[in-house]
Design an enzyme around this catalytic site. Structure first.
Site, PDB file in Angstrom:
ATOM      1  N   GLY A  36      32.456 -11.888  46.566  1.00  0.00           N
ATOM      2  CA  GLY A  36      31.523 -12.425  48.486  1.00  0.00           C
ATOM      3  C   GLY A  36      30.323 -12.273  47.535  1.00  0.00           C
ATOM      4  O   GLY A  36      29.559 -11.675  48.070  1.00  0.00           O
ATOM      5  N   HIS A  51      22.484 -11.598  40.272  1.00  0.00           N
ATOM      6  CA  HIS A  51      21.443 -10.027  40.862  1.00  0.00           C
ATOM      7  C   HIS A  51      22.550  -8.707  40.438  1.00  0.00           C
ATOM      8  O   HIS A  51      24.018  -9.062  41.113  1.00  0.00           O
ATOM      9  CB  HIS A  51      21.086 -10.033  42.266  1.00  0.00           C
ATOM     10  CG  HIS A  51      21.573 -10.675  43.005  1.00  0.00           C
ATOM     11  ND1 HIS A  51      22.640 -11.735  43.526  1.00  0.00           N
ATOM     12  CD2 HIS A  51      23.164  -9.441  44.172  1.00  0.00           C
ATOM     13  CE1 HIS A  51      23.527 -12.239  44.386  1.00  0.00           C
ATOM     14  NE2 HIS A  51      23.310 -10.430  44.993  1.00  0.00           N
ATOM     15  N   LEU A  52      22.459  -7.930  40.540  1.00  0.00           N
ATOM     16  CA  LEU A  52      23.069  -6.906  39.925  1.00  0.00           C
ATOM     17  C   LEU A  52      23.084  -5.763  41.023  1.00  0.00           C
ATOM     18  O   LEU A  52      21.905  -5.014  41.005  1.00  0.00           O
ATOM     19  CB  LEU A  52      22.642  -6.219  38.545  1.00  0.00           C
ATOM     20  CG  LEU A  52      23.986  -6.028  37.260  1.00  0.00           C
ATOM     21  CD1 LEU A  52      23.231  -8.210  37.115  1.00  0.00           C
ATOM     22  CD2 LEU A  52      22.316  -5.889  35.660  1.00  0.00           C
TER      23      LEU A  52
END
Ligand code: AMP
Ligand code: ZN
Length: 117
Positions: free
Chosen positions: A96, A103-104
């Protein structure tokens, strides 16, 4: 357009060419609020160094840099979502992922369900 990352939206946020709602900044990473939040607290923890995804980042970065990113996610989660939080990394089509700069996601402020969609 000589810099291959000149069009990357998160690189632009680092350079402050795009404004984001920043909550934490270190020498190596930035934490800002997601533009389209999926929870009352929805932060993105982003390394300064561009990598398309988690796999590329762990391949190119020192393990200390990977650890520092998780430490920052935990710091942001505890500070902004003291009731608990979830850290998510999406990679690839099935994962997705929509923005191709690692990025977290740090999500909190409500009870999370499991499994995710
Ligand atoms: P992912 O789908 O895991 O790649 O997550 C990308 C996230 O970036 C989405 O949750 C978007 O809402 C968020 N996003 C995209 N552009 C911006 C922006 N300019 N500022 C803040 N968040 C953004
Ligand atoms: Zn980038």
């Amino acid at each position: 357009m000589s810099d291959p990352n000149s069009a990357c939206v998160f690189c632009k946020i680092f350079r402050r060419e795009i404004v984001a709602d920043e909550v934490l900044r270190t020498d190596d990473a930035l934490v800002f609020r997601d533009l389209n939040p999926k929870a009352p607290v929805h932060l993105l923890v982003v390394p300064r160094r561009h990598a398309d995804n988690l796999g590329d980042f762990v391949a190119m970065a020192e393990s200390r840099e990977v650890g520092d990113l998780f430490a920052l996610a935990s710091r942001a989660g505890r500070e902004f979502a003291p009731g608990g939080y979830r850290v998510v990394v999406n990679e690839g089509l099935d994962g997705g992922q929509t923005v191709h700069h690692l990025h977290l996601h740090v999500l909190g402020g409500r009870r999370m369900s499991w499994p995710p969609g």
